[in-house]
Design a protein around this motif. Structure first.
Motif, PDB file in Angstrom:
ATOM      1  N   LEU A  45      -0.272   4.648  -3.838  1.00 46.56           N
ATOM      2  CA  LEU A  45       0.820   3.971  -3.143  1.00 46.56           C
ATOM      3  C   LEU A  45       0.539   2.481  -2.928  1.00 46.56           C
ATOM      4  O   LEU A  45       1.462   1.695  -2.719  1.00 46.56           O
ATOM      5  N   LEU A  46      -0.722   2.085  -2.966  1.00 44.32           N
ATOM      6  CA  LEU A  46      -1.100   0.739  -2.551  1.00 44.32           C
ATOM      7  C   LEU A  46      -0.772  -0.384  -3.545  1.00 44.32           C
ATOM      8  O   LEU A  46      -0.221  -1.401  -3.139  1.00 44.32           O
ATOM      9  N   PRO A  47      -1.124  -0.243  -4.829  1.00 43.30           N
ATOM     10  CA  PRO A  47      -1.024  -1.412  -5.718  1.00 43.30           C
ATOM     11  C   PRO A  47       0.357  -2.052  -5.756  1.00 43.30           C
ATOM     12  O   PRO A  47       0.466  -3.286  -5.731  1.00 43.30           O
ATOM     13  N   ASN A  48       1.404  -1.243  -5.830  1.00 44.07           N
ATOM     14  CA  ASN A  48       2.761  -1.789  -5.965  1.00 44.07           C
ATOM     15  C   ASN A  48       3.509  -1.879  -4.642  1.00 44.07           C
ATOM     16  O   ASN A  48       4.691  -2.251  -4.643  1.00 44.07           O
ATOM     17  N   MET A  49       2.854  -1.528  -3.538  1.00 39.68           N
ATOM     18  CA  MET A  49       3.570  -1.500  -2.263  1.00 39.68           C
ATOM     19  C   MET A  49       4.099  -2.870  -1.866  1.00 39.68           C
ATOM     20  O   MET A  49       5.180  -2.984  -1.278  1.00 39.68           O
ATOM     21  N   ILE A  50       3.383  -3.940  -2.198  1.00 42.94           N
ATOM     22  CA  ILE A  50       3.868  -5.277  -1.863  1.00 42.94           C
ATOM     23  C   ILE A  50       5.185  -5.554  -2.582  1.00 42.94           C
ATOM     24  O   ILE A  50       6.099  -6.166  -2.021  1.00 42.94           O
ATOM     25  N   MET A  51       5.318  -5.062  -3.823  1.00 41.76           N
ATOM     26  CA  MET A  51       6.571  -5.254  -4.560  1.00 41.76           C
ATOM     27  C   MET A  51       7.693  -4.416  -3.951  1.00 41.76           C
ATOM     28  O   MET A  51       8.847  -4.859  -3.898  1.00 41.76           O
ATOM     29  N   TYR A  52       7.377  -3.218  -3.458  1.00 40.83           N
ATOM     30  CA  TYR A  52       8.383  -2.369  -2.801  1.00 40.83           C
ATOM     31  C   TYR A  52       8.887  -3.048  -1.532  1.00 40.83           C
ATOM     32  O   TYR A  52      10.096  -3.056  -1.249  1.00 40.83           O
ATOM     33  N   LEU A  53       7.982  -3.639  -0.770  1.00 43.00           N
ATOM     34  CA  LEU A  53       8.386  -4.311   0.470  1.00 43.00           C
ATOM     35  C   LEU A  53       9.194  -5.572   0.182  1.00 43.00           C
ATOM     36  O   LEU A  53      10.152  -5.885   0.907  1.00 43.00           O
ATOM     37  N   ILE A  54       8.830  -6.301  -0.873  1.00 42.13           N
ATOM     38  CA  ILE A  54       9.543  -7.534  -1.196  1.00 42.13           C
ATOM     39  C   ILE A  54      10.935  -7.235  -1.754  1.00 42.13           C
ATOM     40  O   ILE A  54      11.936  -7.839  -1.344  1.00 42.13           O
ATOM     41  N   ARG A  55      11.012  -6.273  -2.674  1.00 44.29           N
ATOM     42  CA  ARG A  55      12.278  -6.022  -3.368  1.00 44.29           C
ATOM     43  C   ARG A  55      13.235  -5.138  -2.565  1.00 44.29           C
ATOM     44  O   ARG A  55      14.438  -5.390  -2.550  1.00 44.29           O
ATOM     45  N   ASP A  56      12.704  -4.100  -1.907  1.00 40.36           N
ATOM     46  CA  ASP A  56      13.585  -3.148  -1.230  1.00 40.36           C
ATOM     47  C   ASP A  56      13.754  -3.422   0.258  1.00 40.36           C
ATOM     48  O   ASP A  56      14.764  -3.034   0.853  1.00 40.36           O
ATOM     49  N   TYR A  57      12.770  -4.085   0.883  1.00 43.88           N
ATOM     50  CA  TYR A  57      12.850  -4.356   2.323  1.00 43.88           C
ATOM     51  C   TYR A  57      12.969  -5.841   2.647  1.00 43.88           C
ATOM     52  O   TYR A  57      12.962  -6.223   3.809  1.00 43.88           O
ATOM     53  N   ARG A  58      13.080  -6.698   1.609  1.00 50.64           N
ATOM     54  CA  ARG A  58      13.325  -8.130   1.762  1.00 50.64           C
ATOM     55  C   ARG A  58      12.198  -8.850   2.520  1.00 50.64           C
ATOM     56  O   ARG A  58      12.443  -9.808   3.255  1.00 50.64           O
ATOM     57  N   PHE A  59      10.968  -8.396   2.393  1.00 48.72           N
ATOM     58  CA  PHE A  59       9.848  -9.074   3.037  1.00 48.72           C
ATOM     59  C   PHE A  59       9.416 -10.270   2.196  1.00 48.72           C
ATOM     60  O   PHE A  59       9.488 -10.244   0.968  1.00 48.72           O
ATOM     61  N   GLY A  60       8.939 -11.329   2.869  1.00 50.27           N
ATOM     62  CA  GLY A  60       8.293 -12.419   2.160  1.00 50.27           C
ATOM     63  C   GLY A  60       6.865 -12.033   1.800  1.00 50.27           C
ATOM     64  O   GLY A  60       6.348 -11.024   2.290  1.00 50.27           O
ATOM     65  N   VAL A  61       6.203 -12.857   0.973  1.00 51.61           N
ATOM     66  CA  VAL A  61       4.840 -12.531   0.541  1.00 51.61           C
ATOM     67  C   VAL A  61       3.889 -12.465   1.727  1.00 51.61           C
ATOM     68  O   VAL A  61       3.102 -11.516   1.867  1.00 51.61           O
ATOM     69  N   ALA A  62       3.941 -13.473   2.602  1.00 54.07           N
ATOM     70  CA  ALA A  62       3.023 -13.508   3.745  1.00 54.07           C
ATOM     71  C   ALA A  62       3.286 -12.333   4.690  1.00 54.07           C
ATOM     72  O   ALA A  62       2.341 -11.665   5.140  1.00 54.07           O
ATOM     73  N   LYS A  63       4.558 -12.054   4.999  1.00 51.32           N
ATOM     74  CA  LYS A  63       4.874 -10.955   5.909  1.00 51.32           C
ATOM     75  C   LYS A  63       4.489  -9.606   5.299  1.00 51.32           C
ATOM     76  O   LYS A  63       3.890  -8.756   5.969  1.00 51.32           O
ATOM     77  N   GLY A  64       4.844  -9.407   4.026  1.00 50.02           N
ATOM     78  CA  GLY A  64       4.504  -8.153   3.364  1.00 50.02           C
ATOM     79  C   GLY A  64       2.996  -7.940   3.293  1.00 50.02           C
ATOM     80  O   GLY A  64       2.499  -6.827   3.523  1.00 50.02           O
ATOM     81  N   THR A  65       2.261  -9.012   2.990  1.00 47.93           N
ATOM     82  CA  THR A  65       0.802  -8.911   2.927  1.00 47.93           C
ATOM     83  C   THR A  65       0.225  -8.582   4.294  1.00 47.93           C
ATOM     84  O   THR A  65      -0.717  -7.787   4.414  1.00 47.93           O
ATOM     85  N   ASN A  66       0.773  -9.189   5.346  1.00 47.22           N
ATOM     86  CA  ASN A  66       0.290  -8.897   6.695  1.00 47.22           C
ATOM     87  C   ASN A  66       0.561  -7.450   7.092  1.00 47.22           C
ATOM     88  O   ASN A  66      -0.273  -6.807   7.751  1.00 47.22           O
ATOM     89  N   VAL A  67       1.710  -6.914   6.692  1.00 44.65           N
ATOM     90  CA  VAL A  67       2.008  -5.510   6.966  1.00 44.65           C
ATOM     91  C   VAL A  67       0.984  -4.609   6.275  1.00 44.65           C
ATOM     92  O   VAL A  67       0.476  -3.645   6.862  1.00 44.65           O
ATOM     93  N   LEU A  68       0.668  -4.947   5.034  1.00 46.30           N
ATOM     94  CA  LEU A  68      -0.332  -4.154   4.302  1.00 46.30           C
ATOM     95  C   LEU A  68      -1.727  -4.317   4.897  1.00 46.30           C
ATOM     96  O   LEU A  68      -2.517  -3.363   4.914  1.00 46.30           O
ATOM     97  N   PHE A  69      -2.036  -5.509   5.397  1.00 46.29           N
ATOM     98  CA  PHE A  69      -3.313  -5.702   6.087  1.00 46.29           C
ATOM     99  C   PHE A  69      -3.386  -4.797   7.320  1.00 46.29           C
ATOM    100  O   PHE A  69      -4.424  -4.181   7.603  1.00 46.29           O
ATOM    101  N   MET A  70      -2.286  -4.734   8.080  1.00 52.14           N
ATOM    102  CA  MET A  70      -2.265  -3.896   9.279  1.00 52.14           C
ATOM    103  C   MET A  70      -2.377  -2.417   8.909  1.00 52.14           C
ATOM    104  O   MET A  70      -3.051  -1.642   9.590  1.00 52.14           O
ATOM    105  N   TRP A  71      -1.691  -2.021   7.846  1.00 51.38           N
ATOM    106  CA  TRP A  71      -1.772  -0.628   7.386  1.00 51.38           C
ATOM    107  C   TRP A  71      -3.203  -0.312   6.947  1.00 51.38           C
ATOM    108  O   TRP A  71      -3.759   0.744   7.278  1.00 51.38           O
ATOM    109  N   SER A  72      -3.800  -1.245   6.222  1.00 50.18           N
ATOM    110  CA  SER A  72      -5.175  -1.038   5.791  1.00 50.18           C
ATOM    111  C   SER A  72      -6.120  -0.974   6.983  1.00 50.18           C
ATOM    112  O   SER A  72      -7.057  -0.152   7.012  1.00 50.18           O
ATOM    113  N   ALA A  73      -5.883  -1.818   7.987  1.00 52.39           N
ATOM    114  CA  ALA A  73      -6.721  -1.793   9.187  1.00 52.39           C
ATOM    115  C   ALA A  73      -6.616  -0.444   9.886  1.00 52.39           C
ATOM    116  O   ALA A  73      -7.626   0.137  10.307  1.00 52.39           O
TER     117      ALA A  73
END
Length: 606
Positions: A45-73
């Motif tokens: 689920l991880l490698p493409n999740m940033i693209m899922y958040l950007i394309r389907d949830y309208r996240f920016g790169v910084a916001k999407g990356t921070n969400v993934l950082f929090m999920w990883s934490a």
């Protein structure tokens, strides 16, 4: 002295109706399969999740990356909670079983976000003014984050306990080759996990890119269901150790008791077995002399008032056993070396930026070929490097070096950890150089304002940094896990297995702090941020150089921590510091063409 039971006698015992011993190699397929399928599912689920958040949830790169950082934490912090529940209340089997269910439910929720259009933002309306794109509502985000939380809980129960649970099935102190068996198990366990992640980075990522999110999220959910069923079906075969008193409560009691008894004087060494409180079956009659201020926690001042007729302390918050004192000492002692692995984890957590780099480069295997490597699959080179090192080290390096030396040889765990941290530094330095080359090409080809353009440069330039990350993990991650497991008492085995994951959790939080700071500081006065949504306008190379500098400082910090830690438990138990022999062997093998005195100075730091 009794003779060991022969094979014929063992068969006769079974024929007479006595119970067959539990555990052993037969349990390995079920335990490793559970962990492997969980990794295929969750890592897929991880490698493409940033693209899922950007394309389907309208996240920016910084916001999407921070969400993934929090999920990883969260994913890497929950193993500490899972280890606590496992060791103190539930036991490892039940913890893994419950965690498998939680992970499965989380993946089902994530699959629903792809299946049901109403649970995520509606598609952009090209007829509306400004090509209006709606953002996610609070309820839509709540469902998405709930899926992440359930998956994190599942990982928190499976990952720390599977390794320790597998070691429980094989650990036999009476076996003279026990240390070698455990070392081999740790290596092959990580190798099998690496293969699982490799499948996730290739097969699952390919399905997501070519068959869509619905099937791409559905397959991991099915795999997680299979993982849970396989593990539970082998229930009768497992060795299941009894849970003990809450480990964290015991550690807290040591701190409180040491403070309460701070005014007491420590006894002479000759009277220690009488003065210090210990259980009758404990091998620790007196605590060690390191961190002596904690020894007051187990110091008996009035035996009649402090110890009951059953031999237990009447006030456990004023008097603790020597075992509990040594457990806390062991934990405190490893913290500096543990902290050195955080920087490496920060480096390996930058996958979102690497994915954007790969997306903007030519991913064909050859100029005239048509097949493109999925951008999310480049992480497989990290896993391949990790798995190859484990196999080569176990099956080629050790046997060959032992044959050359004429006696058993192995690189010390300290040396392996240090080499891994240096590899991590090299990986970030190369990442910065490759990104400098990619960005220069993009600007020269007129793509400054087109972040989606494919730059005429091969994505294979990214492979070396992925390989170095893999070698860094193979040396440091496996080395730290082995280090914790051997340095800690047996009662702390799950904590030992979860400490590296805790370091990854801290690393994800710090990575988020670093990213936010860089984004804030470099975007002032209207300037483009180093980590801009437009990869060609940003300066990801500067960001990588910052991490490389921090990594180099971390290597120096590790050398200091390793030197100050002193000899390992196994070295003390054997009555000598094995590093002396390892130093001479390493100098003989790799020192040709160099001055031995120069190499000796490097080795002595480990």
């Amino acid at each position: 002295m009794e003779n060991p039971t022969t094979e014929t006698e063992a068969k006769q015992i079974q024929l007479n109706g006595e119970k067959k011993p539990k555990g052993g190699i037969i349990t390995m397929p079920f335990i490793i399969a559970n962990e492997a399928f969980e990794k295929v599912a969750s890592y897929g689920l991880l490698p493409n999740m940033i693209m899922y958040l950007i394309r389907d949830y309208r996240f920016g790169v910084a916001k999407g990356t921070n969400v993934l950082f929090m999920w990883s934490a969260a994913t890497n912090f929950t193993p500490l909670l899972g280890a606590f529940l496992s060791d103190s209340y539930l036991g490892r089997f039940l913890t893994i079983a419950i965690a498998s269910l939680s992970s499965f439910l989380g993946m089902v929720l994530l699959w629903l976000t792809a299946m049901l259009p109403q649970v995520k933002p509606s598609p952009c309306d090209p007829t509306a003014a400004g090509n209006h794109c709606g953002s996610a509502t609070a309820s839509q985000l709540a469902l998405l984050y709930s899926a992440f939380v359930l998956i994190s809980i599942g990982s928190g129960g499976i990952r720390p306990c599977s390794l320790a649970f597998g070691a429980d099935q094989l650990d036999n102190k009476e076996n003279p080759k026990n240390e070698r068996v455990l070392e081999s198990f740790f290596g092959w366990y990580y190798a099998s996990s690496a293969v699982a992640v490799l499948i996730a980075f290739t097969g699952i990522v390919y399905i997501q890119e070519h068959l869509g999110w619905r099937i791409g999220f559905g397959v991991p959910a099915v795999l997680m269901l299979i993982a849970a069923l396989l593990f539970v079906l082998a229930f009768p075969l497992y060795v299941r150790r009894n849970v003990s008193k809450s480990l964290f409560t015991g550690l807290a009691q040591v701190v409180v008791a040491a403070y309460v008894n701070r005014k007491l004087s420590l006894p002479n060494q000759q009277d220690s077995s009488i003065t210090y409180y210990h259980m009758k079956d404990s091998e620790l009659k007196a605590p060690s002399h390191k961190l002596r201020f904690l020894n007051k926690a187990c110091l008996i001042s009035n035996r009649e008032e402090e110890i009951g007729s059953d031999g237990f302390a009447l006030k456990p918050w004023r008097l603790c056993t020597t075992d509990k004192v040594e457990e806390l000492k062991a934990l405190i002692k490893v913290i500096p070396i543990w902290s050195t692995g955080i920087m490496m984890s920060i480096n390996t957590s930058q996958s979102s930026f690497q994915l954007l780099q790969a997306t903007s480069m030519d991913r064909r295997l050859s100029r005239h070929g048509s097949f493109q490597v999925p951008a999310g699959s480049f992480g497989m080179f990290t896993i391949i490097a990790l798995a190859m090192w484990v196999v080569l080290y176990d099956r080629a390096v050790i046997p060959l070096a032992s044959k050359i030396r004429g006696r058993p040889f192995r690189l010390s765990v300290k040396l392996r950890m240090g080499l891994g941290l240096f590899m991590s530094f090299l990986a970030m330095a190369i990442s910065a150089m490759v990104e400098t080359l990619r960005r220069k090409k993009a600007l020269s080809q007129g793509y400054a304002n087109n972040a989606n353009a494919i730059v005429d440069i091969s994505a294979m330039w990214l492979v070396p940094q992925y390989v170095l990350h893999g070698l860094a993990e193979a040396l440091t991650a496996i080395g730290q896990t082995e280090f914790f497991y051997t340095e800690f008492p047996k009662s702390m085995s799950s904590i030992a297995a979860s400490l590296f994951g805790l370091g990854m959790a801290v690393a994800s939080l710090l990575a988020s702090v670093i990213l936010n700071a860089v984004n804030e500081l470099t975007s002032r006065n209207g300037e483009d941020s180093w980590v801009s949504d437009n990869i060609n306008k940003g300066h990801y190379n500067y960001y990588y150089w910052l991490l490389a500098i921090m990594s180099f400082i971390n290597v120096i910090y590790y050398m200091i921590c390793s030197w100050s830690y002193g000899p390992l438990v196994d070295q003390v138990r054997n009555g000598r510091v094995n590093g002396v022999r390892e130093e001479e062997e390493l100098l003989d093998i790799v020192g040709k063409g160099f001055e031995k005195e120069d190499l000796r100075d490097v080795v002595k730091t480990n």
